[in-house]
Enzyme design. Structure first.
Site, PDB file in Angstrom:
ATOM      1  N   GLU A 188       1.001  -1.140   0.187  1.00 25.46           N
ATOM      2  CA  GLU A 188       0.113  -0.091   0.178  1.00 25.46           C
ATOM      3  C   GLU A 188       0.940   1.244   0.038  1.00 25.46           C
ATOM      4  O   GLU A 188       1.731   1.369   0.574  1.00 25.46           O
ATOM      5  CB  GLU A 188      -1.045  -0.032   1.243  1.00 25.46           C
ATOM      6  CG  GLU A 188      -1.798   1.076   1.312  1.00 25.46           C
ATOM      7  CD  GLU A 188      -2.731   1.287   2.380  1.00 25.46           C
ATOM      8  OE1 GLU A 188      -3.866   2.036   2.477  1.00 25.46           O
ATOM      9  OE2 GLU A 188      -2.320   0.547   3.739  1.00 25.46           O
ATOM     10  N   CYS A 194      -5.865  -2.897   2.510  1.00 24.52           N
ATOM     11  CA  CYS A 194      -5.630  -2.573   3.929  1.00 24.52           C
ATOM     12  C   CYS A 194      -6.914  -2.813   4.745  1.00 24.52           C
ATOM     13  O   CYS A 194      -7.055  -3.850   5.141  1.00 24.52           O
ATOM     14  CB  CYS A 194      -4.658  -1.398   4.323  1.00 24.52           C
ATOM     15  SG  CYS A 194      -4.017  -0.946   5.802  1.00 24.52           S
ATOM     16  N   LYS A 251      -9.958   1.830  -2.548  1.00 23.26           N
ATOM     17  CA  LYS A 251     -10.177   1.492  -1.099  1.00 23.26           C
ATOM     18  C   LYS A 251     -11.442   1.875  -0.779  1.00 23.26           C
ATOM     19  O   LYS A 251     -12.002   3.108  -1.020  1.00 23.26           O
ATOM     20  CB  LYS A 251      -9.171   2.220  -0.096  1.00 23.26           C
ATOM     21  CG  LYS A 251      -9.198   1.598   1.102  1.00 23.26           C
ATOM     22  CD  LYS A 251      -7.863   2.073   1.914  1.00 23.26           C
ATOM     23  CE  LYS A 251      -7.900   1.604   3.414  1.00 23.26           C
ATOM     24  NZ  LYS A 251      -6.437   2.112   3.864  1.00 23.26           N
TER      25      LYS A 251
END
Length: 274
Positions: free
Chosen positions: A31, A151, A110
């Site tokens: 990331e 994440c 995301k």
């Protein structure tokens, strides 16, 4: 803290990894690999990210351009970690998936923004700078469907279940857990998602570096690959490294056949709506 140097460093790392083995078919990056992980840095390091089947231009999307060039040069698929994406007035934490022809075949923004406050330990609010994505990401590959999250997305079992429901046999999570959540939850969540959905999970973290000033974000590291049985197939420590793993995709169906819990779900009592 230099985007040009970050791109050059990752370019060399890809070349080094591919030169270490002729059998590499899929590469995963961490990331925010071209940028410090901070809300102040995201706008400074952001670039336009082309959509699926669009070709990046080096002058506009240098990070993505490099990845596409490397994928084609080494005949390898790349799950390109994530970078800050500029789209009009909005910023996203975005991952591209590139096939071995250098073509963008998937783009994940995301979905779940990292807004947390653990009193006395860590506070971070991605939503101060970023907007949330709205679309699940599943790409078809030569080894089967791959689902992608970034994440904090890994903390939401419903998202992983949706990707499994759509056909995923591997979930990939570029992520940068920190020194509070990392030792407690990083491996635990990977194993949970793998066992819940009876598939492989690969999670790639930035290496840990010493903070330059107070308040700098420190990554936990420990990139890891998990089997459908929840076993740790490969991992590393906090230092910069490349994790190699061989995935026997037939074990996904074998695991699902031996413990057929997805066929035993009580959809008359509960269900996942998408």
């Amino acid at each position: 803290d230099n985007k040009v140097l970050n791109i050059e460093h990752v370019s060399k790392a890809i070349q080094k990894s591919c030169s270490q083995s002729t059998k590499i078919e899929l590469l995963v990056l961490p990331e925010c690999w071209n940028s410090p992980y901070s809300t102040a840095s995201f706008p400074l390091y952001a670039e336009e990210v082309p959509n699926v089947n669009q070709q990046p231009q080096d002058s506009i999307s240098p990070s993505i351009y490099m990845l596409c060039q490397k994928a084609k040069a080494f005949n390898v698929w790349i799950v390109g970690g994530s970078i800050p994406e500029q789209d009009g007035s909005s910023l996203y934490n975005t991952c591209v998936i590139i096939d071995s022809n250098g073509t963008i075949v998937g783009k994940h923004r995301k979905i779940h923004l990292f807004d947390i406050d653990v009193p006395g330990k860590i506070k971070f609010k991605e939503s101060d700078a970023l907007s949330a994505g709205t679309t699940p990401t599943l790409v078809q590959t030569p080894w089967g469907p791959i689902g992608v999250g970034i994440c904090y997305d890994i903390r939401f079992p419903e998202y992983a279940m949706l990707l499994r429901q759509l056909g995923a046999k591997l979930l990939v999570y570029p992520g940068a857990f920190n020194m509070v959540t990392g030792p407690a939850h990083w491996e635990l969540l990977q194993r949970a998602r793998a066992v819940d959905n009876q598939l492989f999970v690969a999670a790639c973290s930035p290496a840990r570096v010493a903070p330059r000033k107070e308040g700098d974000y420190i990554a936990w590291g420990h990139s890891t690959v998990i089997s459908p049985w929840g076993e740790v197939l490969a991992t590393t420590d906090e230092k910069e490294d490349t994790v190699f793993a061989t995935l026997d995709m037939s074990t996904v169906d074998a695991t699902r056949d031996s413990i057929p819990c997805w066929k035993q779900k009580r959809n008359d009592i509960y269900s996942l709506n998408s």
